[in-house]
Design an enzyme around this catalytic site. Structure first.
Site, PDB file in Angstrom:
ATOM      1  N   ASN A 118      15.869  22.031 -25.088  1.00 51.20           N
ATOM      2  CA  ASN A 118      15.403  20.659 -25.880  1.00 51.20           C
ATOM      3  C   ASN A 118      16.176  19.408 -26.557  1.00 51.20           C
ATOM      4  O   ASN A 118      16.137  19.078 -27.382  1.00 51.20           O
ATOM      5  CB  ASN A 118      14.746  21.505 -27.386  1.00 51.20           C
ATOM      6  N   ASP A 146       4.969  27.296 -27.904  1.00 56.46           N
ATOM      7  CA  ASP A 146       4.625  26.129 -27.424  1.00 56.46           C
ATOM      8  C   ASP A 146       3.400  25.459 -27.757  1.00 56.46           C
ATOM      9  O   ASP A 146       2.228  26.164 -27.953  1.00 56.46           O
ATOM     10  CB  ASP A 146       4.294  26.028 -25.597  1.00 56.46           C
TER      11      ASP A 146
HETATM   12  C1  IPE Z   1       9.829  25.926 -24.642  1.00 61.99           C
HETATM   13  O1  IPE Z   1       9.183  25.261 -24.969  1.00 61.99           O
HETATM   14  C2  IPE Z   1      11.379  26.543 -26.049  1.00 61.99           C
HETATM   15  C3  IPE Z   1      10.158  26.652 -26.844  1.00 61.99           C
HETATM   16  C4  IPE Z   1       9.198  27.155 -27.132  1.00 61.99           C
HETATM   17  C5  IPE Z   1      11.107  26.507 -27.862  1.00 61.99           C
HETATM   18  P1  IPE Z   1       9.497  23.756 -24.154  1.00 61.99           P
HETATM   19  O2  IPE Z   1       8.365  22.119 -24.179  1.00 61.99           O
HETATM   20  O3  IPE Z   1      10.592  23.422 -24.522  1.00 61.99           O
HETATM   21  O4  IPE Z   1       9.486  23.841 -22.458  1.00 61.99           O
HETATM   22  P2  IPE Z   1       8.977  23.449 -21.247  1.00 61.99           P
HETATM   23  O5  IPE Z   1       9.944  21.666 -21.348  1.00 61.99           O
HETATM   24  O6  IPE Z   1       7.506  23.054 -20.585  1.00 61.99           O
HETATM   25  O7  IPE Z   1       9.372  24.055 -19.700  1.00 61.99           O
HETATM   26  C1  IPE Z   2       6.691  23.615 -29.012  1.00 57.02           C
HETATM   27  O1  IPE Z   2       5.665  22.609 -28.926  1.00 57.02           O
HETATM   28  C2  IPE Z   2       7.821  23.686 -29.975  1.00 57.02           C
HETATM   29  C3  IPE Z   2       8.779  23.318 -29.684  1.00 57.02           C
HETATM   30  C4  IPE Z   2       9.669  23.004 -27.971  1.00 57.02           C
HETATM   31  C5  IPE Z   2      10.436  22.693 -29.795  1.00 57.02           C
HETATM   32  P1  IPE Z   2       6.175  21.361 -28.375  1.00 57.02           P
HETATM   33  O2  IPE Z   2       7.193  20.478 -28.506  1.00 57.02           O
HETATM   34  O3  IPE Z   2       7.054  21.367 -26.784  1.00 57.02           O
HETATM   35  O4  IPE Z   2       4.937  20.497 -27.555  1.00 57.02           O
HETATM   36  P2  IPE Z   2       4.040  20.399 -26.453  1.00 57.02           P
HETATM   37  O5  IPE Z   2       4.941  21.248 -25.185  1.00 57.02           O
HETATM   38  O6  IPE Z   2       4.912  19.022 -26.313  1.00 57.02           O
HETATM   39  O7  IPE Z   2       2.763  20.237 -26.344  1.00 57.02           O
HETATM   40 MG    MG Z   3       6.479  22.262 -24.550  1.00 58.15          MG
END
Ligand code: IPE
Ligand code: IPE
Ligand code: MG
Length: 224
Positions: free
Chosen positions: A63, A15
């Protein structure tokens, strides 16, 4: 490092790609690209130091609600990056497996996933589970639906990720699980770091493992 204290199965919630990109005034896709490249590097490192299985959360069942452009990028680029890094994966003897729902992915991506799994099927190094369109609710409900008898063994047998997680790392600073491997982490040690995934380095991984080696796991027992 004392090998007795090395986790067998490590899980990482990758993340912070978006916030990393924002910090450097780049589009979110640039964060996902750097995040994908970083996965190859960390996987290589984990394999080298003797981790047996690494499960990473690349795209959750939740997602899909992101803007279409970001979903399209996430659905294609990370798998292409894995393909671009195939030489490194093959040299490292890593066995690549994709976990998650398959019914919502496009055929060309499914074909590429199949090819990558086939190319690495007989490798004896670390198992790398890349979780795409994965969510624990989906995994658990599906496993319950397939169970022939109501036993722990029958349930485990029908999970996508079968081995219990020893150590869970989440980058990006959030202290939550976001529907990742809820069953498998029942007795895992948890580790949260503020570092965004694209800037999480092998030395950060080692630092996390060092912390793991100091934890005392009791599994319901008492201090020995
Ligand atoms: C969790 O991250 C999913 C992945 C890393 C693939 P998110 O960014 O989707 O999680 P939330 O929404 O902050 O809980
Ligand atoms: C993790 O990074 C990747 C996925 C969830 C697919 P994010 O896209 O959630 O990055 P932040 O949380 O917005 O920084
Ligand atoms: Mg995220």
């Amino acid at each position: 490092m004392n090998n007795n204290k090395l986790p067998n199965h490590v899980a990482i919630i990758l993340d912070g790609n978006g916030r990393w990109a924002k910090k450097y005034k780049l589009p979110r896709s640039a964060g996902h690209y750097r995040g994908g490249m970083n996965l190859a590097k960390i996987a290589e490192h984990a394999n080298k130091i003797g981790i047996k299985e690494l499960s990473v959360y690349a795209f959750s069942t939740e997602n899909w609600v992101r803007p279409q452009e970001e979903v399209d990028y996430l659905m294609t680029k990370p798998i292409e990056i894995v393909n671009e890094n195939l030489d490194r994966i093959i040299n490292a003897n890593i066995k690549l497996v994709f976990k998650g729902r398959k019914d919502r992915l496009k055929k060309d991506i499914l074909d590429l996933m199949d090819k990558l799994e086939n190319d690495t099927r007989n490798f004896s190094g670390m198992i790398l589970n890349v979780c795409i369109d994965y969510g624990s609710y989906d995994e658990i409900l599906t496993a319950i639906g397939k169970m022939k008898e109501n036993t722990l063994e029958a349930f485990n047998e029908n999970l996508m990720v079968k081995n219990p997680v020893d150590f869970l790392i989440r980058t990006g600073g959030e202290i939550r699980l976001s529907n990742f491997l809820l069953w498998q982490i029942a007795y895992a040690e948890l580790y949260f770091t503020k570092r965004y995934w694209p800037s999480f380095r092998p030395k950060d991984f080692d630092k996390a493992l060092k912390e793991f080696s100091k934890r005392q796991r009791r599994f319901g027992g008492i201090k020995s």
